[in-house]
Scaffold this motif. Sequence first.
Motif, PDB file in Angstrom:
ATOM      1  N   ILE A   1       6.641  11.169   5.887  1.00 28.23           N
ATOM      2  CA  ILE A   1       7.816  10.304   5.931  1.00 28.23           C
ATOM      3  C   ILE A   1       8.968  11.050   5.272  1.00 28.23           C
ATOM      4  O   ILE A   1       8.743  11.997   4.515  1.00 28.23           O
ATOM      5  N   PRO A   2      10.209  10.648   5.542  1.00 29.88           N
ATOM      6  CA  PRO A   2      11.347  11.346   4.944  1.00 29.88           C
ATOM      7  C   PRO A   2      11.341  11.255   3.421  1.00 29.88           C
ATOM      8  O   PRO A   2      10.918  10.254   2.841  1.00 29.88           O
ATOM      9  N   GLU A   3      11.824  12.317   2.788  1.00 28.92           N
ATOM     10  CA  GLU A   3      11.875  12.364   1.334  1.00 28.92           C
ATOM     11  C   GLU A   3      12.730  11.228   0.776  1.00 28.92           C
ATOM     12  O   GLU A   3      12.414  10.653  -0.270  1.00 28.92           O
ATOM     13  N   SER A   4      13.794  10.873   1.479  1.00 25.39           N
ATOM     14  CA  SER A   4      14.653   9.777   1.018  1.00 25.39           C
ATOM     15  C   SER A   4      13.890   8.453   0.985  1.00 25.39           C
ATOM     16  O   SER A   4      14.083   7.638   0.082  1.00 25.39           O
ATOM     17  N   THR A   5      12.985   8.250   1.938  1.00 25.62           N
ATOM     18  CA  THR A   5      12.159   7.042   1.964  1.00 25.62           C
ATOM     19  C   THR A   5      11.205   7.040   0.781  1.00 25.62           C
ATOM     20  O   THR A   5      10.994   6.002   0.136  1.00 25.62           O
TER      21      THR A   5
ATOM     22  N   THR B   1       0.805  -1.223   0.000  1.00 29.45           N
ATOM     23  CA  THR B   1       0.000   0.000   0.000  1.00 29.45           C
ATOM     24  C   THR B   1       0.837   1.271   0.000  1.00 29.45           C
ATOM     25  O   THR B   1       0.578   2.192  -0.769  1.00 29.45           O
ATOM     26  N   SER B   2       1.859   1.335   0.836  1.00 35.43           N
ATOM     27  CA  SER B   2       2.667   2.562   0.901  1.00 35.43           C
ATOM     28  C   SER B   2       3.392   2.812  -0.421  1.00 35.43           C
ATOM     29  O   SER B   2       3.538   3.948  -0.862  1.00 35.43           O
ATOM     30  N   HIS B   3       3.829   1.744  -1.089  1.00 36.21           N
ATOM     31  CA  HIS B   3       4.472   1.881  -2.392  1.00 36.21           C
ATOM     32  C   HIS B   3       3.459   2.351  -3.442  1.00 36.21           C
ATOM     33  O   HIS B   3       3.774   3.192  -4.289  1.00 36.21           O
ATOM     34  N   GLN B   4       2.250   1.793  -3.376  1.00 31.11           N
ATOM     35  CA  GLN B   4       1.198   2.206  -4.307  1.00 31.11           C
ATOM     36  C   GLN B   4       0.896   3.688  -4.160  1.00 31.11           C
ATOM     37  O   GLN B   4       0.759   4.410  -5.148  1.00 31.11           O
ATOM     38  N   GLN B   5       0.759   4.124  -2.913  1.00 30.37           N
ATOM     39  CA  GLN B   5       0.437   5.534  -2.661  1.00 30.37           C
ATOM     40  C   GLN B   5       1.483   6.439  -3.298  1.00 30.37           C
ATOM     41  O   GLN B   5       1.150   7.393  -4.002  1.00 30.37           O
ATOM     42  N   ILE B   6       2.726   6.145  -3.047  1.00 28.02           N
ATOM     43  CA  ILE B   6       3.819   6.975  -3.556  1.00 28.02           C
ATOM     44  C   ILE B   6       3.834   6.947  -5.081  1.00 28.02           C
ATOM     45  O   ILE B   6       3.915   7.993  -5.733  1.00 28.02           O
ATOM     46  N   PHE B   7       3.729   5.761  -5.648  1.00 26.97           N
ATOM     47  CA  PHE B   7       3.767   5.607  -7.102  1.00 26.97           C
ATOM     48  C   PHE B   7       2.612   6.356  -7.757  1.00 26.97           C
ATOM     49  O   PHE B   7       2.795   7.068  -8.743  1.00 26.97           O
ATOM     50  N   ARG B   8       1.409   6.226  -7.203  1.00 25.26           N
ATOM     51  CA  ARG B   8       0.231   6.882  -7.778  1.00 25.26           C
ATOM     52  C   ARG B   8       0.335   8.403  -7.666  1.00 25.26           C
ATOM     53  O   ARG B   8       0.011   9.125  -8.612  1.00 25.26           O
TER      54      ARG B   8
ATOM     55  N   GLY C   1      -0.649  11.805  -9.937  1.00 30.79           N
ATOM     56  CA  GLY C   1      -0.959  13.077  -9.286  1.00 30.79           C
ATOM     57  C   GLY C   1       0.069  14.145  -9.578  1.00 30.79           C
ATOM     58  O   GLY C   1      -0.120  15.310  -9.239  1.00 30.79           O
ATOM     59  N   GLU C   2       1.184  13.733 -10.180  1.00 29.39           N
ATOM     60  CA  GLU C   2       2.271  14.631 -10.551  1.00 29.39           C
ATOM     61  C   GLU C   2       2.799  15.427  -9.355  1.00 29.39           C
ATOM     62  O   GLU C   2       3.152  16.595  -9.459  1.00 29.39           O
ATOM     63  N   TYR C   3       2.852  14.753  -8.220  1.00 23.85           N
ATOM     64  CA  TYR C   3       3.429  15.350  -7.017  1.00 23.85           C
ATOM     65  C   TYR C   3       4.946  15.271  -7.076  1.00 23.85           C
ATOM     66  O   TYR C   3       5.498  14.368  -7.695  1.00 23.85           O
ATOM     67  N   THR C   4       5.616  16.194  -6.401  1.00 18.49           N
ATOM     68  CA  THR C   4       7.067  16.108  -6.259  1.00 18.49           C
ATOM     69  C   THR C   4       7.361  15.160  -5.095  1.00 18.49           C
ATOM     70  O   THR C   4       6.483  14.870  -4.277  1.00 18.49           O
ATOM     71  N   PHE C   5       8.603  14.709  -5.006  1.00 19.33           N
ATOM     72  CA  PHE C   5       8.984  13.839  -3.890  1.00 19.33           C
ATOM     73  C   PHE C   5       8.773  14.570  -2.561  1.00 19.33           C
ATOM     74  O   PHE C   5       8.334  13.977  -1.582  1.00 19.33           O
ATOM     75  N   GLN C   6       9.078  15.844  -2.546  1.00 15.97           N
ATOM     76  CA  GLN C   6       8.923  16.649  -1.337  1.00 15.97           C
ATOM     77  C   GLN C   6       7.449  16.725  -0.919  1.00 15.97           C
ATOM     78  O   GLN C   6       7.118  16.589   0.260  1.00 15.97           O
ATOM     79  N   GLU C   7       6.550  16.929  -1.882  1.00 18.15           N
ATOM     80  CA  GLU C   7       5.118  16.996  -1.584  1.00 18.15           C
ATOM     81  C   GLU C   7       4.594  15.653  -1.070  1.00 18.15           C
ATOM     82  O   GLU C   7       3.779  15.602  -0.149  1.00 18.15           O
TER      83      GLU C   7
END
Length: 185
Positions: A158-162, A133-140, A145-151
């Motif tokens: 969670i940390p941006e590196s994660t 689920t957490s991987h899906q959220q980030i990927f989606r 959603g065209e979010y930046t890693f920071q957003e």
Amino acid sequence: MDRDLKLIKQIKKKGNEAAANELVSHYYREIYHYVFKQTLDQEQSRDLTQEIFINMLQGLHQFEGKRASFRTWLYKIATYKLVDYFRSRYYKFRNLSDSLDTIEIGEQEDFTESLLYQEEISTVMEIVNGLETSHQQIFRLKLFGEYTFQEIAASLQIPESTVKTKYYRSLKSVRNGVNDNGGQA
């Protein structure tokens, strides 16, 4: 942002229907497009978008605005709703029952190209739906959603590196899955 907070305050305190309508109207198109990019089905996207806004209005009392913006909170609701949808029995049954009869046959090249494209999208979504689920959220959020890693990091707290690690790991899984299925990445 300030406008969103004013509308939210009016909805929370007075149950202001006009404020709720304005808030929904402001974000409806954006959320619909986010959902449609993943479902590629207009009717299903409208239904899911409606459910997202119902969940938003029902959970609005929990929104504080301290951790993330309203937009980020709304995308989080949308992402959870999409994860639930793709894991649902309805989606799995519908996927199995879709037949080639629904594809209009035009010129042979167009038909073949369309079929290959649909198969590739289907393969990618199947792989994404199988991720944690957490991987899906980030990927989606990143891809659709065209979010930046920071957003994304701010949204999920969670940390941006994660976020980057999970995104690139997910991307690798998708590429490997597509290659394993005979596609090209």
